[in-house]
Scaffold this motif. Structure first.
Motif, PDB file in Angstrom:
ATOM      1  N   TYR A   7       1.350  -1.002   0.011  1.00 24.11           N
ATOM      2  CA  TYR A   7      -0.046   0.117  -0.517  1.00 24.11           C
ATOM      3  C   TYR A   7       0.627   1.264  -0.140  1.00 24.11           C
ATOM      4  CZ  TYR A   7      -4.383  -2.502   0.394  1.00 24.11           C
ATOM      5  OH  TYR A   7      -5.349  -3.330   0.126  1.00 24.11           O
ATOM      6  N   LEU A   8       2.090   1.085   0.634  1.00 17.27           N
ATOM      7  CA  LEU A   8       2.522   2.044   0.932  1.00 17.27           C
ATOM      8  C   LEU A   8       4.010   2.888  -0.342  1.00 17.27           C
ATOM      9  CD1 LEU A   8       4.346   1.733   4.029  1.00 17.27           C
ATOM     10  CD2 LEU A   8       2.720   3.429   3.485  1.00 17.27           C
ATOM     11  N   LEU A   9       3.647   1.464  -1.325  1.00 16.07           N
ATOM     12  CA  LEU A   9       4.341   1.738  -2.642  1.00 16.07           C
ATOM     13  C   LEU A   9       3.779   2.123  -3.236  1.00 16.07           C
ATOM     14  CD1 LEU A   9       6.716  -1.395  -3.136  1.00 16.07           C
ATOM     15  CD2 LEU A   9       7.619   1.191  -2.354  1.00 16.07           C
ATOM     16  N   THR A  67       6.102  12.208  -0.540  1.00 19.70           N
ATOM     17  CA  THR A  67       5.666  13.153   0.291  1.00 19.70           C
ATOM     18  C   THR A  67       4.547  12.485   1.041  1.00 19.70           C
ATOM     19  OG1 THR A  67       6.695  15.278   0.048  1.00 19.70           O
ATOM     20  CG2 THR A  67       5.094  15.780   1.620  1.00 19.70           C
ATOM     21  N   LEU A  68       3.092  11.891   0.238  1.00 21.90           N
ATOM     22  CA  LEU A  68       2.412  11.421   0.634  1.00 21.90           C
ATOM     23  C   LEU A  68       2.274   9.521   1.376  1.00 21.90           C
ATOM     24  CD1 LEU A  68      -1.405  11.392   0.639  1.00 21.90           C
ATOM     25  CD2 LEU A  68      -0.891  10.591  -1.488  1.00 21.90           C
ATOM     26  N   MET A  69       3.315   9.459   0.955  1.00 21.74           N
ATOM     27  CA  MET A  69       3.560   8.318   1.413  1.00 21.74           C
ATOM     28  C   MET A  69       4.002   8.403   2.855  1.00 21.74           C
ATOM     29  SD  MET A  69       5.924   5.579   0.571  1.00 21.74           S
ATOM     30  CE  MET A  69       7.527   5.584   1.561  1.00 21.74           C
ATOM     31  N   SER A  70       4.713   9.066   3.082  1.00 28.69           N
ATOM     32  CA  SER A  70       5.926   9.743   3.843  1.00 28.69           C
ATOM     33  C   SER A  70       4.657   9.624   4.998  1.00 28.69           C
ATOM     34  CB  SER A  70       6.731  10.345   4.253  1.00 28.69           C
ATOM     35  OG  SER A  70       7.826   9.875   3.562  1.00 28.69           O
ATOM     36  N   LEU A  71       3.319  10.963   4.759  1.00 29.86           N
ATOM     37  CA  LEU A  71       3.056  11.320   5.945  1.00 29.86           C
ATOM     38  C   LEU A  71       2.048  10.035   6.245  1.00 29.86           C
ATOM     39  CD1 LEU A  71       2.062  14.282   6.513  1.00 29.86           C
ATOM     40  CD2 LEU A  71       0.368  14.428   4.998  1.00 29.86           C
TER      41      LEU A  71
END
Ligand SMILES: [Zn+2]
Length: 341
Positions: free
Chosen positions: A225-227, A235-239
């Motif tokens: 999901y993160l990928l 940035t969206l993934m990190s957040l």
């Protein structure tokens, strides 16, 4: 990635070792019947990455892979390098919930025999393919001396994942019908994210360590999901990951974080699977994202194998208990008082 002072709470990392043939089969592609394998490429690759990060994790192995001579040398490397091996069923059929007790017994015990022969280690943990499980499965695991089950994914998004899966595959209506409960139902979202004990009919208990979804909102945050999010924005993934970790910390949930082979390898490394969703991202980029995610997790948690996580949970004075047939969370007490379904 280790925490020498051991001051941080534990989080476990596991990888479902789905092989090339199971992706082809899932996708409805011919040729999977010969069990084409990429384990000889993937396992040395992932061991090199994990070695560099000084990380020991749990690999859930499909018995059919362990049964074949061509995979045994690669699989043996897992235990030789100090990783745990878990049972991921014999045939990787994602409808264990439809199986009779005899069929379940075969899926568990045959897989276990093959895994032991290949790795010299008997699994003590189980994860059902496609997060499938049943009360009969839990009973069988308990009878076979398993320490934990890790098959549940408490999310409301199962039906949406199923729609996406059908959309990206080549199934006939009949095949779709057989898979109609795949990835669970909306009510799976009502299940607990925190580990708990199943209270079984045989009067025994079995520890459940769910694949952690974001507490309260119950959306998944495993690496796939993160990928997927990183395709829109890193940035969206990190957040999203930071939100997940914050929610785990607030609710005192030690995450069980899930990986899949295709999260760590690109279409450039396995050309036969280049058609698969997400395989257009090259292997190097995936590794960078993986290391970034693990760095973030290891700021707050000591990352361990699932077996170590399970043993630490079982040492706690209080663990919530639930009865398998109940879809919703009924009990917040240490010992459930409900009758069986
Ligand atoms: Zn799998």
């Amino acid at each position: 990635m280790t925490d020498p002072q051991n001051t941080k709470p534990l989080a476990s990392i596991s990888l479902d070792l789905d092989n090339q043939w199971s992706y082809m089969k899932t996708h409805g592609d011919p040729g999977w019947e010969d069990f084409p394998s990429y384990l000889d490429i993937f396992i040395p690759h992932v061991l090199e990455v994990l070695g560099r990060l000084n990380l020991k994790i749990t690999f859930f192995i499909v018995g059919q892979d362990a049964a074949l001579d061509k995979n045994r040398d690669s699989l043996k490397l897992l235990t030789e390098n100090g990783h745990e091996v878990g049972n991921h069923s014999l045939n990787h059929e994602p409808w264990l919930h439809l199986y009779s007790a005899d069929e379940i017994k075969r899926e568990i015990t045959k897989a276990e025999e093959h895994i032991f022969r290949a790795t010299c280690e008997k699994p003590v943990g189980f994860r059902g393919p496609g997060f499938s499980w049943s009360p009969a499965l839990l009973e069988m695991l308990s009878q076979n001396g398993y320490l934990y089950d890790a098959s549940t994914l408490p999310t409301f998004l199962g039906p949406i994942a199923r729609i996406y899966y059908f959309w990206t595959s080549n199934f006939t209506e009949e095949e779709k019908n057989k898979r109609k409960e795949l990835f669970g139902s909306f009510t799976d979202g009502m299940r607990s994210v925190k580990p708990y004990q199943w209270q079984l009919n045989s009067q025994t208990t079995l520890l459940e360590i769910p694949v952690t979804t974001i507490p309260i909102i119950k959306t998944p945050f495993h690496l796939s999901y993160l990928l997927y999010l990183s395709r829109f924005s890193a940035t969206l993934m990190s957040l999203y990951l930071k939100t997940a970790i914050t929610m785990c910390r607030i609710t005192r949930t030690g995450p069980s974080f899930l990986l899949h082979p295709l999260d760590l390898i690109g279409g450039d490394q396995v050309p036969d699977l280049a058609f698969f969703p997400g395989m257009d991202v090259d292997g190097q980029r995936k590794l960078e994202l993986f290391e970034k995610v693990l760095r973030e997790l290891s700021k707050c948690y000591t990352l361990v194998k699932m077996k170590d996580h399970a043993e630490s949970i079982l040492k706690r004075k209080k663990i919530r208990t639930r009865i398998p047939g109940h879809k919703t969370i009924k009990s917040h007490q240490n010992h459930a008082t409900h009758t069986s379904p």
